[in-house]
Scaffold this active site. Sequence first.
Site, mmCIF file in Angstrom:
data_model
loop_
_atom_site.group_PDB
_atom_site.id
_atom_site.type_symbol
_atom_site.label_atom_id
_atom_site.label_comp_id
_atom_site.label_asym_id
_atom_site.label_seq_id
_atom_site.Cartn_x
_atom_site.Cartn_y
_atom_site.Cartn_z
ATOM 1 N N ARG A 40 45.687 41.701 27.422
ATOM 2 C CA ARG A 40 46.131 41.516 28.778
ATOM 3 C C ARG A 40 47.232 42.928 29.092
ATOM 4 N NH1 ARG A 40 49.167 36.163 30.168
ATOM 5 N NH2 ARG A 40 47.273 35.435 28.914
ATOM 6 N N HIS A 86 35.819 38.106 33.044
ATOM 7 C CA HIS A 86 37.216 37.889 33.188
ATOM 8 C C HIS A 86 37.573 36.279 33.576
ATOM 9 C CE1 HIS A 86 41.107 39.756 32.764
ATOM 10 N NE2 HIS A 86 41.505 39.127 33.774
ATOM 11 N N TYR A 130 37.489 39.996 53.631
ATOM 12 C CA TYR A 130 37.463 40.600 54.733
ATOM 13 C C TYR A 130 37.361 42.140 54.383
ATOM 14 C CZ TYR A 130 39.573 36.762 56.919
ATOM 15 O OH TYR A 130 39.671 35.669 57.962
#
Length: 860
Positions: A40, A86, A130
């Site tokens: 990570r 993921h 968007y």
Amino acid sequence: MEDNQTPQATNDQNRIVPINIEAQMKQAYIDYSMSVIVGRALPDVRDGFKPVHRRILFAMSELGINSNKPHKKSARIVGEVLGKYHPHGDSSVYDAMVRMAQEWNMRYRLIDSHGNFGSQDGDGPAAMRYTEARLQKMAEAMLEDIEKDTVDFQNNFDDSLEEPTVLPSRLPNLLLNGSSGIAVGMATNIMPHNLTEVIDGCIAYIENRDITPDEMMQHIKAPDFPTGGIIYGMEGIKNAMHTGRGRVVLRGRVTVDVKPSGREQLIITEVPYQVNRDALCNRIGQLVTDKTIEGIAHINNESNNKEGTRIVVDLKRDAIANVVLNQLFKYTELQTSYGINNVALVKGRPRTLNVVDMVREFVEFRHEVVIRRAQYELKEAQKKAHILQGYLIALDHLDEVISLIRNSPNPEAAKEGLINAGWGLDEIQAKAILELRLQRLTGMERDKIKMEFDELMKLIAHLTELLSNEGMRFDLIRSELNEIKEKFGDERKTEITLLDDELNIKDLIKEEDVVITISHLGYIKRTSATEYKSQRRGGRGVIGGRTREEDYIEHLFVASTHHTLLFFTEGGRCYWLNVYQIPETDKGAKGRPIQNLIQLNPGDKVKAIIDIADLQDTEYVKARSIVLCTKKGIIKKTALEDFSRPRQSGVNAITIVDGDELLEARLTNGNCEVIMAVKSGRAIRFPEEKVRETGRGAIGVSGIEVDDDQDAVIGMICVDRSDKDRTVLVVSEKGYGKRTPVDEYRITNRGGKGVKTISVTEKTGKLVGILDVLGSQDLMITCKSGMTIRMPVKGISELGRATQGVKLIRLEEGDSIAAISKIDETEDDEPIADVENGENPNPTELNDNQDTSENSASTN
């Protein structure tokens, strides 16, 4: 009942394993921390990515959202990453993707954004439904060749798909874009750098595997931030380059303007990296309100995405701009410091790396990628060539093949028939022949198959050689890096400013002319030029250096203490040395072995030196070339730019053939004529354009014809065509010399015999030196005995080519001239004569028909 229950209770107790809770907590926490570190928070040193960034780019590549395709919805990309690779929160993926598209966060963006992806004022991006995105060309370079088995793949979280463990990156992304993250018990904070500098650093490492951090800093100078700014001080950066841990202080870029009303205003056009512009303005406003900073009347953030950063700070009428600016640096984020902590995963383990370590790991990774790619391409080429070979066999036996196939009851029988027909076909080739389209049986198609087969055999030979030759592989890596530099390289955005205590050491060295001497056995020293007083021609000279009986001064010239010397050895190597690094001694001292200052190869020795005023002057360097010549008459021209990046171990300047050696090196400006001279008294003149510019490793071309083993080139000069005042000065080994106009040497092609430059007799001895001189210069002559004399050039007669010249220096029995050099005349030099040593203050000039004995030329 109690008797019946007792065995059951005993079995339950046997299934309970007692453990130490402290040991269990330790082990569980270690497992968790390693998961965070590896999976990570820390980037891989090879491609510079954390797993989430790698997965985003790989998923976009698999979706085909390349730079030449339309943008796709961010939600589509995030869903692909979540569902396949993921399994974490969608915000973690979207935030990582957004950051890779923000030009104020990434020095080199990897994702091309479409829509509202936030701003430097702290505005967040629009929702993923968007916005749209696609890969940048640079990201495609990081994914290139991933399909050619260049990297290892691993199963994804549910073992349904495979994902790469690392990307086959063509770019050293860890240095280019940096990285930051907090793991468990450790953190990383790597600064971004300039691509051009990093690529130059990688190439420098390929050329010199033992490069030091200081040498690497000549290429990778300092971090280069996407928002620009000014780095204030280099001490912390030097620490980071050497150890992997340090500190960089960054200031915003501010200019002072004057309004029409006469009031001053500060214009902030660049803010430090990761500084929020709105937050900076609010902080300044708060400091004004608290009266911590006085003198500011108004502040306005006029920044926008089109024109970039512009924050206007209006000052009060009586305010002093520099005082207010220093207060802003002190109390606000207009000056910010960043801790550098270069921690990355190396072979799955966290390590703190300095700049050389990071470059080394990347280059070694690219070497591994090149090997694996070549192995894959070789395997595929061999497969294809094998099938084409089968096609050619079938076409050679076309009628029999058609008949066999027609008479076979089924495809399997046809295949067996082809294999057993005795033509040397195997199962793969037989199957391919059966699948061959009829149109490929035409004569034209057969020629195409043969041509394709021949091309494949060439490719197989090339790949086989590549896999067996490490030098070729590193040359390929170098060329690929240069392609990346050509494609994506840019100028630095962040300026570097040294603190007062970090001034360049040259600023602390007094700039003055010094005489550099190098002896035949390799002793070097520098001496103030004022110690050598000028004498008239025919004098006895003074001792220029104490040497052993078998040693003598071989090179003597004048240079400034701020200049850089390029040393060229007889083996064809080039080395760099600053003049101020040469030990300063008195005129009579022996000096210091040159091997203590530059890393000469055993048995090699310095043959030529070029004095360069400033290797950092790009315009000057690009306009100059270096011309080299050897004893056997070979000449070669190479761009000075090829020698502008110093290497501690030196570089190859020319490839020397057996029995030859480098003799001379000269600096030219593209408008020079070359004159080469040989021992027997011949010289040749030709334009430097006759010598084509080649790389450092080239051999060169013929400059002058050398008759036999007894003859050899003794020198070369390069005269600017526009310089009409220069004359050619030649000196023989027994002390005779003269000046001749350049125009008396006719221009010819290179490689010829040339014309007579001095009449060589037993009295004069062989020709030993040639120089281009001005009447305002002085000549320094050094004898093998160590005697040195300095005389004005204007005192030497100007005679024709075919003459033997006049006597310049009286030599002791058995002595001879070792070297000649020219220096500019200094104002405080006075012609002197040492009568105690038998010098002649006013010697009789000699012409070619006159000879004067030692006694008649001396005055006591």
